[in-house]
Design a protein around this motif. Structure first.
Motif, PDB file in Angstrom:
ATOM      1  N   ILE A  67       1.062  -1.080  -0.081  1.00 34.92           N
ATOM      2  CA  ILE A  67      -0.100   0.022  -0.232  1.00 34.92           C
ATOM      3  C   ILE A  67       0.980   1.151  -0.075  1.00 34.92           C
ATOM      4  O   ILE A  67       1.653   1.445   1.006  1.00 34.92           O
ATOM      5  CB  ILE A  67      -0.888   0.148   1.309  1.00 34.92           C
ATOM      6  CG1 ILE A  67      -1.734  -1.056   1.166  1.00 34.92           C
ATOM      7  CG2 ILE A  67      -1.740   1.148   1.294  1.00 34.92           C
ATOM      8  CD1 ILE A  67      -2.885  -1.270   0.114  1.00 34.92           C
ATOM      9  N   THR A  68       0.661   1.977  -1.028  1.00 37.09           N
ATOM     10  CA  THR A  68       1.476   3.046  -1.304  1.00 37.09           C
ATOM     11  C   THR A  68       0.881   4.356  -0.708  1.00 37.09           C
ATOM     12  O   THR A  68      -0.282   4.674  -1.103  1.00 37.09           O
ATOM     13  CB  THR A  68       2.090   3.468  -2.392  1.00 37.09           C
ATOM     14  OG1 THR A  68       2.702   2.179  -3.099  1.00 37.09           O
ATOM     15  CG2 THR A  68       2.939   4.439  -2.970  1.00 37.09           C
ATOM     16  N   ILE A  69       1.532   5.201   0.224  1.00 30.89           N
ATOM     17  CA  ILE A  69       0.904   6.553   0.715  1.00 30.89           C
ATOM     18  C   ILE A  69       1.522   7.665   0.296  1.00 30.89           C
ATOM     19  O   ILE A  69       2.905   7.695   0.421  1.00 30.89           O
ATOM     20  CB  ILE A  69       0.711   6.397   2.265  1.00 30.89           C
ATOM     21  CG1 ILE A  69       0.030   5.169   2.727  1.00 30.89           C
ATOM     22  CG2 ILE A  69       0.299   7.616   2.619  1.00 30.89           C
ATOM     23  CD1 ILE A  69      -0.003   4.926   4.059  1.00 30.89           C
ATOM     24  N   ILE A 140      -3.282   5.490  -0.987  1.00 28.66           N
ATOM     25  CA  ILE A 140      -3.705   6.866   0.098  1.00 28.66           C
ATOM     26  C   ILE A 140      -2.924   7.993  -0.329  1.00 28.66           C
ATOM     27  O   ILE A 140      -1.692   7.929  -0.519  1.00 28.66           O
ATOM     28  CB  ILE A 140      -3.568   6.209   1.355  1.00 28.66           C
ATOM     29  CG1 ILE A 140      -4.308   4.876   1.453  1.00 28.66           C
ATOM     30  CG2 ILE A 140      -3.954   7.298   2.496  1.00 28.66           C
ATOM     31  CD1 ILE A 140      -4.094   4.120   2.650  1.00 28.66           C
ATOM     32  N   VAL A 141      -3.642   9.201  -0.058  1.00 27.26           N
ATOM     33  CA  VAL A 141      -2.974  10.458  -0.279  1.00 27.26           C
ATOM     34  C   VAL A 141      -3.099  11.096   1.137  1.00 27.26           C
ATOM     35  O   VAL A 141      -4.182  11.159   1.772  1.00 27.26           O
ATOM     36  CB  VAL A 141      -3.171  11.286  -1.408  1.00 27.26           C
ATOM     37  CG1 VAL A 141      -2.885  10.517  -2.810  1.00 27.26           C
ATOM     38  CG2 VAL A 141      -4.808  11.513  -1.517  1.00 27.26           C
ATOM     39  N   CYS A 389      -4.041  15.462   5.683  1.00 20.21           N
ATOM     40  CA  CYS A 389      -5.125  14.622   6.345  1.00 20.21           C
ATOM     41  C   CYS A 389      -5.245  13.230   5.408  1.00 20.21           C
ATOM     42  O   CYS A 389      -4.406  13.280   4.584  1.00 20.21           O
ATOM     43  CB  CYS A 389      -6.555  15.443   5.664  1.00 20.21           C
ATOM     44  SG  CYS A 389      -6.459  15.842   4.028  1.00 20.21           S
ATOM     45  N   PHE A 390      -6.031  12.480   5.582  1.00 20.47           N
ATOM     46  CA  PHE A 390      -6.226  11.162   4.816  1.00 20.47           C
ATOM     47  C   PHE A 390      -7.319  11.500   3.791  1.00 20.47           C
ATOM     48  O   PHE A 390      -8.527  11.919   3.890  1.00 20.47           O
ATOM     49  CB  PHE A 390      -6.961   9.864   5.610  1.00 20.47           C
ATOM     50  CG  PHE A 390      -5.678   9.131   6.236  1.00 20.47           C
ATOM     51  CD1 PHE A 390      -4.515   8.743   5.675  1.00 20.47           C
ATOM     52  CD2 PHE A 390      -5.815   9.135   7.721  1.00 20.47           C
ATOM     53  CE1 PHE A 390      -3.628   8.380   6.257  1.00 20.47           C
ATOM     54  CE2 PHE A 390      -4.590   8.163   8.543  1.00 20.47           C
ATOM     55  CZ  PHE A 390      -3.749   7.740   7.638  1.00 20.47           C
ATOM     56  N   ALA A 391      -7.103  10.925   2.538  1.00 14.35           N
ATOM     57  CA  ALA A 391      -7.851  11.154   1.574  1.00 14.35           C
ATOM     58  C   ALA A 391      -7.649   9.752   0.370  1.00 14.35           C
ATOM     59  O   ALA A 391      -6.637   9.384   0.322  1.00 14.35           O
ATOM     60  CB  ALA A 391      -8.112  12.207   0.405  1.00 14.35           C
ATOM     61  N   ILE A 392      -8.813   9.184  -0.027  1.00 14.33           N
ATOM     62  CA  ILE A 392      -8.634   8.188  -1.303  1.00 14.33           C
ATOM     63  C   ILE A 392      -8.924   8.822  -2.689  1.00 14.33           C
ATOM     64  O   ILE A 392     -10.135   8.955  -2.859  1.00 14.33           O
ATOM     65  CB  ILE A 392      -9.289   7.059  -0.868  1.00 14.33           C
ATOM     66  CG1 ILE A 392      -9.236   6.402   0.729  1.00 14.33           C
ATOM     67  CG2 ILE A 392      -9.353   5.824  -1.748  1.00 14.33           C
ATOM     68  CD1 ILE A 392     -10.170   5.258   1.049  1.00 14.33           C
ATOM     69  N   PRO A 393      -8.104   8.664  -3.448  1.00 12.25           N
ATOM     70  CA  PRO A 393      -8.079   9.235  -4.837  1.00 12.25           C
ATOM     71  C   PRO A 393      -9.415   8.363  -5.536  1.00 12.25           C
ATOM     72  O   PRO A 393      -9.113   7.202  -5.337  1.00 12.25           O
ATOM     73  CB  PRO A 393      -6.754   9.220  -5.543  1.00 12.25           C
ATOM     74  CG  PRO A 393      -5.983   9.061  -4.421  1.00 12.25           C
ATOM     75  CD  PRO A 393      -6.420   8.469  -3.252  1.00 12.25           C
ATOM     76  N   VAL A 394      -9.848   8.717  -6.323  1.00 14.33           N
ATOM     77  CA  VAL A 394     -10.833   8.320  -7.224  1.00 14.33           C
ATOM     78  C   VAL A 394     -10.442   7.366  -8.234  1.00 14.33           C
ATOM     79  O   VAL A 394     -10.957   6.595  -8.914  1.00 14.33           O
ATOM     80  CB  VAL A 394     -12.240   9.233  -7.999  1.00 14.33           C
ATOM     81  CG1 VAL A 394     -12.780   9.881  -6.691  1.00 14.33           C
ATOM     82  CG2 VAL A 394     -11.358  10.160  -8.663  1.00 14.33           C
ATOM     83  N   SER A 395      -9.084   7.322  -8.556  1.00 18.90           N
ATOM     84  CA  SER A 395      -8.452   6.767  -9.456  1.00 18.90           C
ATOM     85  C   SER A 395      -8.069   5.365  -8.909  1.00 18.90           C
ATOM     86  O   SER A 395      -7.421   4.607  -9.557  1.00 18.90           O
ATOM     87  CB  SER A 395      -7.310   7.480 -10.125  1.00 18.90           C
ATOM     88  OG  SER A 395      -6.458   8.076  -9.173  1.00 18.90           O
TER      89      SER A 395
END
Length: 499
Positions: A67-69, A140-141, A389-395
């Protein structure tokens, strides 16, 4: 509640045994936040019920995948990610906690955590934009919040509330104030919790120099003011004036003289929020609206204007000149404070690290003051320019995997990263006294994320500084009002249309 707090702290101070009121879990609920002095009675015979916080994740197996952040770095000396992978620039304590946390998550979900760090400002924002319609390079970004806000309006992220079976946003390891403040139309595209150390670092506070207090019998003890619920704008202002005088032998007050209050430019919004006012509020449908103009706001801003514009009490840190020998104006401000020439100095919690480079700096910690003694609670803004913050890209092809890692990292961080940071690093090493520990709990139990300072809604983020500098509320507000409200409405419409 206010009388209870005042009486309890005063009693403890008088006895000389003011103990830390912190617990292993900081309550960041956005509704009726309890004072740090309050606790829930527990029967002596009751046993704490053990709850498996990972129960909903135990059936998830990521198949040994990596899992790449994506994290922010910028080679910043103050604001860089330390919370995902052990970092050579981090304290061993923090790197050890990160390593321990990651081992828990990797074992639980059968995965490997890795990170990619940015090299320049805006890199992450641009990379996420570029990949929106393609395949994501990251699972994850963790962007800075203003970038996350812009990206969320463009539909760059999954709504975190859509992962209800995986991400338990209602649990205490997620920042409930952030969840409440950052949602729009009941959608939450980015948030923060116990795994996000930069968000802790960016919380605003004030330090005071005890040696300056002790050297002048007219200056009131700030801890006593806090204990008696009298730590207000007026208390700060009158004591700052007592500590300001020419001392370097040259005409005019500069940072080389004795200064009552060294303040950052962006503390205008901090004081305004600290008064209990808001740039924006929410309606019953979770839609934001401009809320600066209240019956009380002009008087609040007038006092902020007086504090900022009075050279007999205050010097703006960004206005420091001739600071050769120091990296920047903020380092020069820290040096002046350490040299016992400054009574009060505004900062973010991360700046406490810089104070440790000086020997025997005798300082105390305070929350942002209240507007007046009638105000019930203290409020401390998170300066979100560098808060992540944590976010999950739609891609991302498998967003459920990303959601599981975000949830597991946040749960596992409570007893590892956050505990090491808050209980050991801050309270054990950087906070000098038990009164300061109590102040730290007040600060962290009453943090605010102001959407008006995070989203790009016209000139809203700069409106309070503009009004405070000019001292003209009505004309500046009316000139900016329409464009700000139009921008807010555009964001609302965008969120309504996002899945």
């Amino acid at each position: 509640m206010k009388k209870l707090i005042s009486s309890l702290i005063a009693l403890l101070l008088a006895a000389g045994v003011l103990a830390s009121c912190g617990t292993d879990e900081i309550d960041t609920s956005s509704e009726a936040l309890p004072s740090s002095a309050e606790s829930t009675p527990v029967s002596e015979s009751s046993e704490p019920e053990e709850v498996d916080l990972y129960a909903h994740l135990r059936g998830i197996d990521l198949g040994d995948r990596t899992i790449t952040i994506y994290v922010e770095d910028q080679n910043s000396t103050r604001y860089y990610s330390q919370e995902v992978m052990p970092n050579e620039n981090s304290a061993d304590l923090i790197s050890g906690a990160v390593r321990e946390r990651n081992e828990i998550v990797e074992t639980l979900l059968n995965c490997t955590i890795s990170e990619v760090r940015t090299k320049s400002d805006g890199e992450m924002r641009n990379a996420i934009y570029a990949e929106m319609m393609g395949t994501s390079s990251y699972d994850i970004v963790m962007p800075y919040m203003p970038h996350a806000a812009t990206l969320s309006v463009e539909g760059a992220f999954y709504d975190l509330t859509s992962f209800k079976d995986i991400i338990k946003l209602e649990n205490s390891y997620w920042d409930q104030r952030a969840n409440s403040d950052l949602s729009i139309a009941d959608k939450l595209f980015f948030t923060t919790g116990d795994a996000n150390m930069l968000t802790f670092d960016c919380t605003h506070a004030i330090v005071f120099n005890k040696d300056v207090v002790n050297a002048n019998s007219e200056i009131e003890d700030p801890y006593k003011l806090l204990a008696e619920d009298k730590w207000t704008y007026d208390a700060l202002y009158r004591n700052a004036k007592l500590a300001t005088y020419e001392s370097d032998g040259e005409a005019g007050i500069t940072w080389k003289d004795n200064i009552g209050f060294l303040i950052n430019n962006n503390y205008n919004n901090t004081l305004f929020i600290g008064s209990g006012e808001r740039l924006t509020s929410k309606d019953k449908d979770d839609y934001p609206y401009l809320s600066i103009k209240t019956d009380r706001a002009p008087a609040v801003i007038d006092k902020i204007h007086n504090i900022y514009s009075d050279p007999s009490s205050t010097l703006v840190i960004e206005n420091i000149t001739n600071f050769s020998g120091y990296n920047d104006v903020w380092s020069a401000a820290t040096a002046a404070f350490a040299d016992k020439r400054v009574l009060f100095r505004t900062l973010a919690i991360v700046d406490l690290v810089e104070l440790q480079a000086y020997d025997n700096v005798n300082y105390g910690l305070l929350p942002t003051p209240k507007y007046n003694e009638e105000q019930e609670d203290y409020y401390n803004i998170v300066s979100c320019y560098y808060a992540t913050c944590f976010a999950i890209p739609v891609s991302v092809d498998t967003p459920e995997d990303s959601a599981a890692v975000i949830e597991a990292m946040t749960i596992a961080s409570t007893e590892t990263l956050r505990k090491s940071y808050y209980e050991v690093l801050l309270k054990g090493r950087m906070i000098k006294d038990e009164e300061g520990e109590f102040a730290l709990d007040i600060i962290f139990n009453n943090r605010v994320y102001e959407p008006g300072a995070i989203f790009t809604w016209g000139t809203l983020a700069n409106l309070i500084p503009d009004i405070a500098q000019s001292g003209n509320f009505e004309s500046r507000y009316e000139a900016a009002k329409d464009s700000i409200e139009t921008a807010i409405e555009a964001t609302i419409e965008s969120f309504k249309n996002l899945d």
